[in-house]
Design an enzyme around this catalytic site. Sequence first.
Site, short mmCIF file in Angstrom:
data_model
loop_
_atom_site.label_atom_id
_atom_site.label_comp_id
_atom_site.label_asym_id
_atom_site.label_seq_id
_atom_site.Cartn_x
_atom_site.Cartn_y
_atom_site.Cartn_z
N ASP A 1 -0.01 79.22 -3.66
CA ASP A 1 -0.49 78.23 -2.50
C ASP A 1 -1.54 77.96 -2.61
OD1 ASP A 1 -0.27 76.91 -0.02
OD2 ASP A 1 -1.08 78.42 0.79
N ASP B 1 -4.31 76.13 0.10
CA ASP B 1 -5.17 76.17 1.23
C ASP B 1 -5.03 77.59 1.92
OD1 ASP B 1 -6.17 73.58 1.47
OD2 ASP B 1 -4.05 73.00 2.04
N GLY C 1 0.78 75.88 5.96
CA GLY C 1 1.46 75.66 4.92
C GLY C 1 2.64 74.49 5.30
N ARG D 1 1.33 67.44 6.78
CA ARG D 1 0.69 66.74 7.77
C ARG D 1 1.77 66.13 8.71
NH1 ARG D 1 -2.73 62.37 4.71
NH2 ARG D 1 -2.77 63.89 3.07
C1 BG6 Z 1 -0.97 72.87 3.50
C2 BG6 Z 1 -1.99 73.44 4.97
O1 BG6 Z 1 -1.39 73.70 2.37
O2 BG6 Z 1 -0.86 71.49 3.33
C3 BG6 Z 1 -1.36 72.69 6.04
O3 BG6 Z 1 -1.49 74.93 4.97
C4 BG6 Z 1 -1.70 71.44 5.90
O4 BG6 Z 1 -2.31 73.17 7.16
C5 BG6 Z 1 -0.79 70.79 4.56
O5 BG6 Z 1 -1.23 70.51 6.80
C6 BG6 Z 1 -0.59 69.27 4.24
O6 BG6 Z 1 -2.19 69.08 3.70
P1 BG6 Z 1 -2.77 67.52 3.58
O7 BG6 Z 1 -3.90 67.90 2.94
O8 BG6 Z 1 -1.78 66.98 2.90
O9 BG6 Z 1 -3.06 67.32 4.80
MG MG Z 2 -1.89 78.21 2.66
#
Ligand code: BG6
Ligand code: MG
Length: 212
Positions: free
Chosen positions: A9, A11, A46, A49
């Site tokens: 993963d 983030d 995880g 959005r």
């Molecule tokens: C995940 C994060 O990796 O990605 C979430 O843990 C986030 O918090 C999700 O909402 C979507 O990310 P992004 O960058 O497309 O808004």
């Molecule tokens: Mg994560």
Amino acid sequence: MAVKACIFDMDGVIVDTAKFHFKAWQRLAESLGIPFTEHQNEQLKGVSRVDSLEKILAWGNLELNSQKKIELMELKNKWYLDFVAEVTPEDMLPGTFDFLKSCNEAGVKIALGSSSKNAILILEKLQIIHFFDSIVDGNKITLSKPNPEVFLRAAREMELEPTECVVFEDAISGVDAAKSGGFRCIGIGDPQILSKADRVVESLANIHLSEL
Ligand code: BG6
Ligand code: MG
């Protein structure tokens, strides 16, 4: 069975961007008059959005039309990208670079399994994109974690079975996704929160490839 690939993963595992998602969602929730705590934030980790926004709106009992929701997601992403603009390789979480390097040297494949639509930008900023044999991000999947689609697709792209891969996750939804897809899963973070993982470590600095 010998490990043939590690699926990370992004983030909160590779890079310390989970705190930026939290800050941006918190700002958005507050602008809507919805209280938003770190505890609630665990449920967003995880999660895509759009699903994250839906959860926040449900906590605030707020119903909005789809145009307004799109505007709010764009606003949150703009605030998030303002933080991301400052990201450098220094923001990699402890042990990340060495772990990727040891996979590479041992011939263990490397994949990304992230819900983020900003993943490629961030991997480029970290200067580690060349390590990845497969990148599955929020632009490639239709079902968000806890659905295992993101990890199953990464395994398929590498022509491997889930039992040949190990997933690294910091989110409850991500651990659930890995386990329901038939993967072994190493949690990164708090063992009490990630209790369904096979093992939990503080960071990639606290585990070696030879232990998988
Ligand atoms: C995940 C994060 O990796 O990605 C979430 O843990 C986030 O918090 C999700 O909402 C979507 O990310 P992004 O960058 O497309 O808004
Ligand atoms: Mg994560």
